[in-house]
Motif scaffolding. Structure first.
Motif, short mmCIF file in Angstrom:
data_model
loop_
_atom_site.label_atom_id
_atom_site.label_comp_id
_atom_site.label_asym_id
_atom_site.label_seq_id
_atom_site.Cartn_x
_atom_site.Cartn_y
_atom_site.Cartn_z
N ASN A 88 0.83 -1.20 0.00
CA ASN A 88 0.00 0.00 0.00
C ASN A 88 0.87 1.25 0.00
O ASN A 88 1.91 1.28 0.65
N LYS A 89 0.39 2.25 -0.73
CA LYS A 89 1.07 3.55 -0.64
C LYS A 89 0.41 4.31 0.50
O LYS A 89 -0.78 4.62 0.44
N ILE A 90 1.18 4.60 1.53
CA ILE A 90 0.60 5.29 2.69
C ILE A 90 1.39 6.56 2.99
O ILE A 90 2.63 6.55 3.02
N ILE B 28 11.18 2.14 11.84
CA ILE B 28 10.59 1.13 10.94
C ILE B 28 11.72 0.64 10.04
O ILE B 28 12.25 1.38 9.23
N LYS B 29 12.06 -0.64 10.19
CA LYS B 29 13.26 -1.12 9.50
C LYS B 29 12.98 -1.51 8.05
O LYS B 29 13.54 -0.97 7.12
N GLN B 30 12.13 -2.48 7.85
CA GLN B 30 11.92 -3.01 6.50
C GLN B 30 10.43 -2.95 6.19
O GLN B 30 9.73 -3.95 6.28
N PRO B 31 9.94 -1.78 5.80
CA PRO B 31 8.48 -1.68 5.61
C PRO B 31 8.00 -2.52 4.43
O PRO B 31 8.67 -2.64 3.42
N GLU B 32 6.82 -3.12 4.60
CA GLU B 32 6.22 -3.89 3.50
C GLU B 32 5.39 -2.97 2.63
O GLU B 32 4.99 -3.34 1.54
N ASN B 33 5.10 -1.78 3.13
CA ASN B 33 4.33 -0.81 2.36
C ASN B 33 5.26 0.27 1.82
O ASN B 33 6.41 0.38 2.23
N GLU B 34 4.71 1.06 0.88
CA GLU B 34 5.48 2.17 0.32
C GLU B 34 5.09 3.41 1.10
O GLU B 34 3.99 3.93 0.95
N LEU B 35 5.99 3.85 1.97
CA LEU B 35 5.66 4.91 2.91
C LEU B 35 6.20 6.26 2.44
O LEU B 35 7.36 6.36 2.04
N TYR B 36 5.35 7.25 2.49
CA TYR B 36 5.75 8.62 2.16
C TYR B 36 5.58 9.49 3.40
O TYR B 36 4.47 9.64 3.90
N PHE B 37 6.68 10.02 3.89
CA PHE B 37 6.62 10.89 5.06
C PHE B 37 6.69 12.33 4.56
O PHE B 37 7.68 12.72 3.92
N ALA C 59 0.73 20.92 2.30
CA ALA C 59 0.25 19.54 2.20
C ALA C 59 -0.56 19.30 0.93
O ALA C 59 -0.57 18.21 0.37
N LYS C 60 -1.24 20.36 0.46
CA LYS C 60 -2.04 20.24 -0.76
C LYS C 60 -1.18 19.80 -1.94
O LYS C 60 -1.59 18.96 -2.72
N THR C 61 -0.01 20.43 -2.08
CA THR C 61 0.80 20.09 -3.24
C THR C 61 1.67 18.86 -2.98
O THR C 61 1.96 18.10 -3.89
N ALA C 62 2.08 18.68 -1.72
CA ALA C 62 3.00 17.58 -1.42
C ALA C 62 2.39 16.22 -1.74
O ALA C 62 3.06 15.32 -2.24
N ALA C 63 1.10 16.07 -1.46
CA ALA C 63 0.47 14.76 -1.64
C ALA C 63 0.00 14.55 -3.08
O ALA C 63 -0.35 13.46 -3.47
N TYR C 64 0.03 15.62 -3.86
CA TYR C 64 -0.62 15.61 -5.17
C TYR C 64 -0.15 14.47 -6.08
O TYR C 64 -0.94 13.72 -6.61
N GLY C 65 1.17 14.36 -6.24
CA GLY C 65 1.68 13.42 -7.24
C GLY C 65 1.83 12.00 -6.73
O GLY C 65 2.16 11.10 -7.50
N ILE C 66 1.60 11.76 -5.45
CA ILE C 66 1.92 10.46 -4.87
C ILE C 66 0.86 9.41 -5.22
O ILE C 66 1.18 8.25 -5.49
N GLY C 67 -0.39 9.82 -5.24
CA GLY C 67 -1.46 8.86 -5.55
C GLY C 67 -1.57 7.79 -4.47
O GLY C 67 -1.62 6.60 -4.75
N ALA C 68 -1.61 8.23 -3.21
CA ALA C 68 -1.58 7.29 -2.10
C ALA C 68 -2.91 6.57 -1.93
O ALA C 68 -3.96 7.07 -2.35
N GLY D 155 -5.99 16.07 -5.57
CA GLY D 155 -6.05 15.17 -6.72
C GLY D 155 -7.33 14.36 -6.71
O GLY D 155 -8.42 14.88 -6.56
N MET D 156 -7.16 13.05 -6.84
CA MET D 156 -8.33 12.18 -6.89
C MET D 156 -8.80 11.77 -5.51
O MET D 156 -9.67 10.91 -5.37
N GLY D 157 -8.20 12.34 -4.49
CA GLY D 157 -8.65 12.06 -3.13
C GLY D 157 -7.90 10.89 -2.51
O GLY D 157 -7.44 9.98 -3.21
N VAL D 158 -7.74 10.93 -1.20
CA VAL D 158 -7.03 9.88 -0.47
C VAL D 158 -7.86 9.53 0.77
O VAL D 158 -8.41 10.42 1.43
#
Lengths: 346, 315
Positions: free
Chosen positions: B52-54, B168-177, B190-199, B275-278
């Motif tokens: 998951n992209k989180i 968090i050592k070896q995450p199984e998810n794709e984490l964006y901080f 935050a509006k622009t930071a999350a835009y391109g990630i598609g979480a 974007g398309m919402g998260v």
């Protein structure tokens, strides 16, 4: 039409908790559309494709959330404090019956201090939500097994049919709009379409036009028509208001694309659909406002149904006005052809 | 808590988060797979790939003042940056990026706390210009599980995200901080930071007002654990995220409180509708005297928030 609007109005889901009713919306839409899905925010989108290449995309939307309350605390005697969700009028809350949607649905009432006990000052001022409480009859201990902080609450009013084709219901804002969206979808199912039509039941309108924004970003429509409510004439307000029975209220102003508006007026004249023009000098307070500036911009129209007592649980509306809006959108889709693309060039 | 001290005491009013960003980069860069900044100055760190992209999002900025005019004798007129309680402005110390300190004073008969009738007395002639920003002074004090400091709002989130990145050592998810900018002026980064990630999901880590004081009415208590957000002024948490958070907290016996607050805003609001919402929810740390230079938080609540965030990100 009447049955549909009654059914939709009786569904219960405040802003952010539309998932409590959107399964039913999906079920209804699936009867008439092949592809129906829910996005991250909970908007329900039903697609009717034309099958043509590079087809124009038209989005038709109404919002499914309703205003309501949310539990913010339970005191030792079982009185439940709450906050407002959406534009609730504090003055109408005392003596409202409500339903708390916890592990199960339980009824409650919002009481008020009896007149005998009020000070002079108190009797003159409207009560504030922080001074009110929901009373369910349960003890705090019993109550905490069913509800908790964050539990959504709806006003419990159910449908009343009044004289001359009038109905009085909670949440006509905007289940009347949702009714139009679903009924147009039903009617166009066997039409040969010249555009891809997206029928959308949007969420979280009442807390800041949030759902429409992401739905528009997903669909990227060329044209969007929002269906919402506007104020109807009442004894205490005739400004910027329309008599119930006026038909379809077509918005005009910066939020509305002039070419689309002109087309809608022409269709009303051609098909004898009653209408009036509303002028909005700026912000319309509807999803049309967010949709218009989504992505690289959308040609937006706003159609409204006059409603009396907006945001009261006794919102009142004339069925013929819902039908007028439904008929107009149907005619717009039916008469949309390749030449119609010129609409966007004006 | 040395790291939290370093973070809170750093200069960083909205739009001038550079110094905060630099110390965060310094802390986390050897623990991330990718790290970048965008046009608004947001710092985004990725850890892990696949699953998951989180998003975990917080903000780096703090409230402050901006100089609008210089008057004779070195008095500085100013405007506010972000939401500041005007009642307690007079008498506060501020400090500019270059280290110049000053005191906010008020003209006589300013009973309405009119900011245009206040000024900064920095005792300097030169070196400060219109457009320069200052932040409020508020030392870091740690006292038997309680922390008092300026800028706990925001920087507590930076601290929690930093520790999550390290632990968090070896995450199984794709984490964006996401360490976002300009929250205090409208959740703008935050509006622009999350835009391109598609979480798929997002959790914002914020502070929430804790009014469990004499005369206060809040259901949120200091030391009662972190909060799981149900609703605030900017966001209604997505039910899947909210339910997952409470489920994890219950399973691991993490103390938590449910948060319903009609006044606070969180980065969650911006991320949810970008974007398309998260699908977005939030974890908050209760803070007393929020938006004052002496914000108070409990170390226990901070640890609860960190533990719950780590569990969620490893879901």
């Amino acid at each position: 039409m009447k049955e549909l609007v009654k059914k939709l109005s009786d569904l219960r889901g405040i802003s952010g908790f539309e998932y409590r009713l959107s399964d039913e919306i999906i079920r209804m839409m699936k009867l008439y559309a092949d592809n129906v899905y829910r996005d991250s925010l909970g908007n329900v989108i039903a697609e009717k494709k034309s099958g043509l290449e590079n087809s124009t995309k038209i989005m038709i939307e109404g919002h499914i959330d309703e205003i309501g309350l949310m539990v913010s605390g339970i005191d030792e005697n079982g009185f439940v404090s709450f906050v407002n969700v959406g534009g609730i009028d504090d003055r109408i809350l005392p003596s409202c019956e409500v339903i708390l949607h916890g592990k199960s649905d339980i009824p409650g009432v919002i009481g008020a201090k009896p007149p005998h006990l009020q000070t002079k000052d108190e009797s003159k001022k409207p009560m504030k939500p922080e001074d009110m409480a929901i009373d369910t009859g349960y003890s705090a201990e019993e109550l905490k097994k069913i509800i908790r902080i964050g539990t959504p609450v709806t006003l419990s009013q159910s449908c009343g049919e009044l004289m001359n084709g009038n109905i009085s219901l909670k949440a006509l804002d905007d289940r009347a709009g949702t009714t139009v969206v679903i009924d147009v979808l039903r009617r166009v199912q066997n039409l040969d379409l010249n555009a891809d039509i997206y029928f959308v039941a949007t969420v979280q309108e009442e807390v800041g036009l949030r759902g429409a924004k992401t739905a528009a970003n997903i669909i990227k429509p060329d044209i969007a028509i929002s269906v919402d409510v506007c104020h109807a004439v009442t004894p205490d307000n005739s400004e910027d208001a329309y008599l119930c029975g006026s038909g379809c209220i077509i918005s005009s102003g910066p939020n509305v694309h002039n070419g689309i508006k002109k087309r809608l007026i022409k269709l009303c004249e051609r098909f004898n659909i009653p209408f009036e023009i509303d002028t909005d000098g700026g912000y319309t307070g509807t999803n049309a406002w967010e949709i218009q500036v989504s992505g690289s911009g959308v040609a937006t129209a706003l159609l409204s149904i006059p409603v009396k007592y907006m945001h009261n649980p006794v919102e009142m509306m004339q069925l013929s006005d819902i039908e007028a809006v439904r008929n107009l959108i149907y005619r717009f889709i039916e008469n949309y052809d390749i030449d119609s693309e010129d609409l966007l060039c004006c | 808590m040395e790291l939290l001290k370093k973070y809170t005491q750093c200069f960083g009013p909205s739009g001038r988060e550079d110094a905060v960003r630099d110390i965060i980069i310094n802390e986390i860069q050897s623990f991330c797979d990718e790290i970048y900044t965008d046009a608004l100055g947001n710092l985004i760190a990725r850890k892990g790939k696949g699953g998951n992209k989180i998003i975990a999002v917080t903000n780096m900025d703090e409230t402050g003042v901006i100089v609008t005019a210089l008057e004779n004798n070195g008095f500085l007129r100013f405007a506010l940056v972000g939401g500041v309680d005007k009642r307690s402005l007079a008498g506060r110390r501020v400090v500019f990026e270059n280290g110049t300190a000053g005191l906010i004073a008020s003209e006589n008969d300013n009973d309405n706390f009119d900011v245009s009738k206040m000024y900064i007395d920095a005792g300097v002639d030169g070196g400060i210009n219109p457009g320069d920003m200052a932040c409020f002074c508020g030392d870091f004090i740690e006292n038997s599980g309680i922390i008092v400091s300026k800028s706990l709002s925001g920087r507590v989130g930076c601290y929690i995200l930093t520790r999550a990145i390290k632990e968090i050592k070896q995450p199984e998810n794709e984490l964006y901080f996401i360490f976002s900018t300009q929250k205090e002026v409208g959740m703008r980064g935050a509006k622009t930071a999350a835009y391109g990630i598609g979480a798929d999901y997002a959790v914002s880590v914020d502070t929430t007002a804790c009014d469990d004081v004499p005369g206060g009415e809040s259901h949120v208590r200091l030391g009662g654990g972190c909060t799981v957000k149900v609703m605030d002024k900017s966001v209604i948490a997505h039910h899947e995220v909210r339910e997952k958070l409470t489920e994890l907290a219950n399973a691991e016996a993490i103390d938590y409180q449910l948060e319903v607050n009609s006044n606070m805003r969180a980065c969650a609001g911006a991320v949810q509708t970008c974007g398309m919402g998260v699908k977005t929810g939030g974890i908050s740390v209760p803070v007393r005297n929020i938006f004052s230079p002496s914000e108070i938080a409990s170390t226990k609540d901070i640890e609860c928030a960190l533990k719950l965030l780590k569990l969620y990100l490893c879901r």
